[in-house]
Write a protein that holds these residues in place. Structure first.
Motif, PDB file in Angstrom:
ATOM      1  N   GLU A 107      -5.220   9.494   1.766  1.00  0.00           N
ATOM      2  CA  GLU A 107      -5.443   8.246   2.470  1.00  0.00           C
ATOM      3  C   GLU A 107      -4.516   7.158   1.927  1.00  0.00           C
ATOM      4  O   GLU A 107      -4.068   7.218   0.782  1.00  0.00           O
ATOM      5  CB  GLU A 107      -6.904   7.813   2.321  1.00  0.00           C
ATOM      6  CG  GLU A 107      -7.887   8.716   3.036  1.00  0.00           C
ATOM      7  CD  GLU A 107      -9.291   8.156   3.009  1.00  0.00           C
ATOM      8  OE1 GLU A 107     -10.161   8.737   3.675  1.00  0.00           O
ATOM      9  OE2 GLU A 107      -9.514   7.136   2.327  1.00  0.00           O
ATOM     10  N   PHE A 143       0.857  -1.165   0.000  1.00  0.00           N
ATOM     11  CA  PHE A 143       0.000   0.000   0.000  1.00  0.00           C
ATOM     12  C   PHE A 143       0.903   1.227   0.000  1.00  0.00           C
ATOM     13  O   PHE A 143       2.096   1.129   0.275  1.00  0.00           O
ATOM     14  CB  PHE A 143      -0.895   0.018   1.248  1.00  0.00           C
ATOM     15  CG  PHE A 143      -1.911  -1.077   1.287  1.00  0.00           C
ATOM     16  CD1 PHE A 143      -1.547  -2.387   1.569  1.00  0.00           C
ATOM     17  CD2 PHE A 143      -3.247  -0.818   1.026  1.00  0.00           C
ATOM     18  CE1 PHE A 143      -2.489  -3.418   1.604  1.00  0.00           C
ATOM     19  CE2 PHE A 143      -4.195  -1.826   1.063  1.00  0.00           C
ATOM     20  CZ  PHE A 143      -3.812  -3.121   1.350  1.00  0.00           C
ATOM     21  N   GLU A 170      -3.563   3.901   0.178  1.00  0.00           N
ATOM     22  CA  GLU A 170      -4.251   3.242  -0.924  1.00  0.00           C
ATOM     23  C   GLU A 170      -3.545   1.944  -1.308  1.00  0.00           C
ATOM     24  O   GLU A 170      -2.330   1.790  -1.137  1.00  0.00           O
ATOM     25  CB  GLU A 170      -4.328   4.160  -2.149  1.00  0.00           C
ATOM     26  CG  GLU A 170      -3.003   4.521  -2.761  1.00  0.00           C
ATOM     27  CD  GLU A 170      -3.142   5.339  -4.047  1.00  0.00           C
ATOM     28  OE1 GLU A 170      -4.259   5.755  -4.383  1.00  0.00           O
ATOM     29  OE2 GLU A 170      -2.110   5.543  -4.718  1.00  0.00           O
ATOM     30  N   PHE A 171      -4.318   1.049  -1.862  1.00  0.00           N
ATOM     31  CA  PHE A 171      -3.828  -0.243  -2.301  1.00  0.00           C
ATOM     32  C   PHE A 171      -2.948  -0.092  -3.534  1.00  0.00           C
ATOM     33  O   PHE A 171      -3.258   0.711  -4.431  1.00  0.00           O
ATOM     34  CB  PHE A 171      -5.015  -1.150  -2.602  1.00  0.00           C
ATOM     35  CG  PHE A 171      -4.657  -2.449  -3.247  1.00  0.00           C
ATOM     36  CD1 PHE A 171      -4.889  -2.644  -4.601  1.00  0.00           C
ATOM     37  CD2 PHE A 171      -4.088  -3.476  -2.513  1.00  0.00           C
ATOM     38  CE1 PHE A 171      -4.570  -3.844  -5.209  1.00  0.00           C
ATOM     39  CE2 PHE A 171      -3.756  -4.679  -3.108  1.00  0.00           C
ATOM     40  CZ  PHE A 171      -3.995  -4.866  -4.463  1.00  0.00           C
ATOM     41  N   ARG A 200      -1.949 -10.471   5.613  1.00  0.00           N
ATOM     42  CA  ARG A 200      -3.219 -10.958   6.146  1.00  0.00           C
ATOM     43  C   ARG A 200      -3.221 -12.479   6.094  1.00  0.00           C
ATOM     44  O   ARG A 200      -2.694 -13.071   5.141  1.00  0.00           O
ATOM     45  CB  ARG A 200      -4.401 -10.400   5.364  1.00  0.00           C
ATOM     46  CG  ARG A 200      -4.508 -10.864   3.935  1.00  0.00           C
ATOM     47  CD  ARG A 200      -5.692 -10.194   3.218  1.00  0.00           C
ATOM     48  NE  ARG A 200      -6.972 -10.523   3.810  1.00  0.00           N
ATOM     49  CZ  ARG A 200      -7.718 -11.562   3.445  1.00  0.00           C
ATOM     50  NH1 ARG A 200      -7.288 -12.389   2.511  1.00  0.00           N
ATOM     51  NH2 ARG A 200      -8.895 -11.778   4.017  1.00  0.00           N
ATOM     52  N   ASP A 218      -7.063  -9.197  -0.923  1.00  0.00           N
ATOM     53  CA  ASP A 218      -7.947  -8.091  -0.580  1.00  0.00           C
ATOM     54  C   ASP A 218      -7.219  -6.775  -0.772  1.00  0.00           C
ATOM     55  O   ASP A 218      -6.014  -6.679  -0.516  1.00  0.00           O
ATOM     56  CB  ASP A 218      -8.428  -8.212   0.867  1.00  0.00           C
ATOM     57  CG  ASP A 218      -9.758  -7.518   1.076  1.00  0.00           C
ATOM     58  OD1 ASP A 218     -10.787  -8.209   1.176  1.00  0.00           O
ATOM     59  OD2 ASP A 218      -9.757  -6.279   1.115  1.00  0.00           O
ATOM     60  N   ALA A 219      -7.959  -5.758  -1.216  1.00  0.00           N
ATOM     61  CA  ALA A 219      -7.368  -4.442  -1.436  1.00  0.00           C
ATOM     62  C   ALA A 219      -7.700  -3.452  -0.322  1.00  0.00           C
ATOM     63  O   ALA A 219      -7.328  -2.287  -0.410  1.00  0.00           O
ATOM     64  CB  ALA A 219      -7.854  -3.881  -2.765  1.00  0.00           C
ATOM     65  N   SER A 220      -8.397  -3.919   0.686  1.00  0.00           N
ATOM     66  CA  SER A 220      -8.803  -3.015   1.757  1.00  0.00           C
ATOM     67  C   SER A 220      -7.782  -3.016   2.886  1.00  0.00           C
ATOM     68  O   SER A 220      -7.361  -4.068   3.359  1.00  0.00           O
ATOM     69  CB  SER A 220     -10.162  -3.458   2.311  1.00  0.00           C
ATOM     70  OG  SER A 220     -10.488  -2.711   3.462  1.00  0.00           O
ATOM     71  N   THR A 221      -7.426  -1.831   3.344  1.00  0.00           N
ATOM     72  CA  THR A 221      -6.462  -1.728   4.443  1.00  0.00           C
ATOM     73  C   THR A 221      -6.976  -2.404   5.700  1.00  0.00           C
ATOM     74  O   THR A 221      -6.189  -2.922   6.500  1.00  0.00           O
ATOM     75  CB  THR A 221      -6.153  -0.263   4.769  1.00  0.00           C
ATOM     76  OG1 THR A 221      -7.369   0.408   5.091  1.00  0.00           O
ATOM     77  CG2 THR A 221      -5.508   0.444   3.587  1.00  0.00           C
ATOM     78  N   THR A 222      -8.274  -2.439   5.891  1.00  0.00           N
ATOM     79  CA  THR A 222      -8.846  -2.995   7.118  1.00  0.00           C
ATOM     80  C   THR A 222      -8.708  -4.514   7.196  1.00  0.00           C
ATOM     81  O   THR A 222      -8.902  -5.096   8.256  1.00  0.00           O
ATOM     82  CB  THR A 222     -10.326  -2.622   7.258  1.00  0.00           C
ATOM     83  OG1 THR A 222     -11.027  -3.129   6.113  1.00  0.00           O
ATOM     84  CG2 THR A 222     -10.505  -1.120   7.314  1.00  0.00           C
ATOM     85  N   GLU A 223      -8.379  -5.154   6.088  1.00  0.00           N
ATOM     86  CA  GLU A 223      -8.247  -6.608   6.068  1.00  0.00           C
ATOM     87  C   GLU A 223      -6.844  -7.073   6.434  1.00  0.00           C
ATOM     88  O   GLU A 223      -6.585  -8.271   6.498  1.00  0.00           O
ATOM     89  CB  GLU A 223      -8.609  -7.144   4.686  1.00  0.00           C
ATOM     90  CG  GLU A 223     -10.078  -6.955   4.328  1.00  0.00           C
ATOM     91  CD  GLU A 223     -10.979  -7.721   5.269  1.00  0.00           C
ATOM     92  OE1 GLU A 223     -10.670  -8.889   5.585  1.00  0.00           O
ATOM     93  OE2 GLU A 223     -12.000  -7.137   5.700  1.00  0.00           O
ATOM     94  N   TYR A 224      -5.939  -6.133   6.626  1.00  0.00           N
ATOM     95  CA  TYR A 224      -4.543  -6.481   6.916  1.00  0.00           C
ATOM     96  C   TYR A 224      -4.200  -6.063   8.350  1.00  0.00           C
ATOM     97  O   TYR A 224      -4.084  -4.868   8.636  1.00  0.00           O
ATOM     98  CB  TYR A 224      -3.610  -5.786   5.929  1.00  0.00           C
ATOM     99  CG  TYR A 224      -3.728  -6.307   4.516  1.00  0.00           C
ATOM    100  CD1 TYR A 224      -4.756  -5.891   3.678  1.00  0.00           C
ATOM    101  CD2 TYR A 224      -2.801  -7.228   4.021  1.00  0.00           C
ATOM    102  CE1 TYR A 224      -4.860  -6.383   2.383  1.00  0.00           C
ATOM    103  CE2 TYR A 224      -2.891  -7.709   2.723  1.00  0.00           C
ATOM    104  CZ  TYR A 224      -3.921  -7.283   1.915  1.00  0.00           C
ATOM    105  OH  TYR A 224      -4.019  -7.764   0.631  1.00  0.00           O
TER     106      TYR A 224
END
Length: 123
Positions: A44, A37, A46-47, A98, A104-110
């Motif tokens: 913010e 990222f 980003e992926f 993760r 996954d491209a979402s920061t919240t998943e890592y």
């Protein structure tokens, strides 16, 4: 405890190349995906790209065709080969991990993150 150690950032002219590396430790024998990222000042996080345990790969549209992500044979190290760099690629680049087999491209998943490495592309 999982730890991620990044290396390889620096200053490069537009059109140049850089390779980032990230070594994971403390992962035991579990499967996991690794991703990159980036975060530019005032923006913010980003992926950029991610690679799954089985080798599936996903890129952000902004880097597709210019960046290549790949893992070492031991799967504990991930590299990001960046080519045709642009000034807009300037950011702090973070490695992330993760658990599991998915991408996954979402920061919240890592849940695990490296400390970040600065990449600066001059025009």
């Amino acid at each position: 405890q999982v730890q991620l150690a990044e290396s390889g950032g620096g200053l490069v002219q537009a059109g140049g190349s850089l390779r980032l590396s990230c070594a994971a430790s403390g992962t035991t024998s579990s499967s996991y995906a690794m991703g990159w990222f980036r975060q530019a000042p005032g923006k913010e996080r980003e992926f950029v790209a991610a690679v799954s345990w089985s080798g599936s790969i996903y890129y952000a549209d902004s880097v597709k065709g210019r960046f290549t992500i790949f893992r070492s044979n031991a799967k504990s190290t991930v590299h990001l080969q960046m080519a045709s760099l642009k000034p807009e690629d300037t950011a702090v680049y973070y490695c992330a991990l993760r658990w599991g087999y998915g991408l996954d491209a979402s920061t919240t998943e890592y849940p695990y993150w490296g400390q970040g490495t600065q990449v600066t592309v001059s025009s």
